[in-house]
Scaffold this motif. Structure first.
Motif, short mmCIF file in Angstrom:
data_model
loop_
_atom_site.label_atom_id
_atom_site.label_comp_id
_atom_site.label_asym_id
_atom_site.label_seq_id
_atom_site.Cartn_x
_atom_site.Cartn_y
_atom_site.Cartn_z
N ALA A 148 1.67 -0.87 -0.23
CA ALA A 148 -0.21 -0.09 0.02
C ALA A 148 0.55 1.15 0.33
N GLU A 149 1.73 1.60 0.72
CA GLU A 149 2.99 2.68 0.47
C GLU A 149 3.50 2.17 -0.48
N VAL A 150 4.07 1.57 -1.49
CA VAL A 150 4.65 1.37 -2.65
C VAL A 150 3.70 2.52 -3.63
N ARG A 151 2.61 1.51 -3.31
CA ARG A 151 1.26 2.52 -4.37
C ARG A 151 1.25 3.58 -4.12
N ARG A 152 1.08 4.33 -2.66
CA ARG A 152 0.79 5.50 -3.20
C ARG A 152 2.73 6.68 -2.57
N VAL A 153 3.22 5.58 -2.76
CA VAL A 153 4.85 6.51 -3.02
C VAL A 153 5.17 6.92 -4.98
N HIS A 154 3.97 5.57 -5.20
CA HIS A 154 4.52 5.58 -7.06
C HIS A 154 3.16 6.62 -7.58
N ALA A 155 1.67 6.84 -6.71
CA ALA A 155 1.04 8.12 -6.86
C ALA A 155 1.28 9.20 -6.93
N ASP A 156 2.31 9.68 -5.56
CA ASP A 156 2.58 11.01 -5.62
C ASP A 156 3.45 10.78 -6.75
N ARG A 157 4.65 10.46 -6.63
CA ARG A 157 5.36 10.45 -8.19
C ARG A 157 5.00 10.98 -9.22
N ALA A 158 3.83 9.99 -9.83
CA ALA A 158 3.18 10.34 -10.71
C ALA A 158 3.05 11.85 -11.04
N ARG A 159 1.79 12.21 -10.18
CA ARG A 159 1.05 13.31 -9.57
C ARG A 159 2.83 14.70 -9.50
N GLU A 200 3.17 17.99 -11.66
CA GLU A 200 2.73 18.92 -12.13
C GLU A 200 4.33 19.44 -12.94
N LEU A 201 5.37 18.90 -12.14
CA LEU A 201 6.87 19.39 -12.79
C LEU A 201 6.98 19.67 -14.16
N ASP A 202 6.04 18.89 -15.15
CA ASP A 202 5.62 18.91 -16.58
C ASP A 202 5.14 20.09 -16.65
N GLN A 203 3.69 20.60 -16.13
CA GLN A 203 2.97 21.45 -16.50
C GLN A 203 3.56 23.31 -16.20
N SER A 204 4.62 22.33 -15.07
CA SER A 204 5.51 23.94 -14.02
C SER A 204 6.15 24.00 -15.50
N GLU A 205 7.05 23.08 -15.97
CA GLU A 205 8.12 23.37 -17.53
C GLU A 205 7.43 23.80 -18.46
#
Length: 90
Positions: A40-51, A55-60
């Motif tokens: 569950a923690e790995v899934r949360r980390v992957h979701a956070d990373r994707a988000r 956001e980084l792509d949008q900021s760039e």
């Protein structure tokens, strides 16, 4: 009496084996619970990373767009200053 002792011994061994089996089952259940928590923690980390990547792509993209606009404004300012100088020099 030896039959009774043998029977008592067998029953004791059976209870010991049952106890060992119960302990093994408890440990297995605990490991599965821990594994589920980690998954569950790995899934949360992957979701956070994707988000965060999105956001980084949008900021760039916004930063690149602002750079383009900044260059255009700078070019127009230079043109305006040159026009003003030309008018003042006449």
């Amino acid at each position: 009496m030896p039959v009774q002792k043998t029977l008592d011994s067998a029953i004791s061994e059976l209870w010991a084996a049952i106890g060992s089996l119960e302990n093994a089952i408890d440990m297995r259940i605990e490991r599965q619970r821990e594994t589920a928590d980690v998954d569950a923690e790995v899934r949360r980390v992957h979701a956070d990373r994707a988000r965060l990547a999105q956001e980084l792509d949008q900021s760039e993209f916004r930063a690149n767009r602002l750079e383009e606009v900044n260059r255009e404004v700078s070019r127009r300012l230079v043109t305006a200053m040159e026009t003003i100088r030309a008018v003042l020099d006449r």
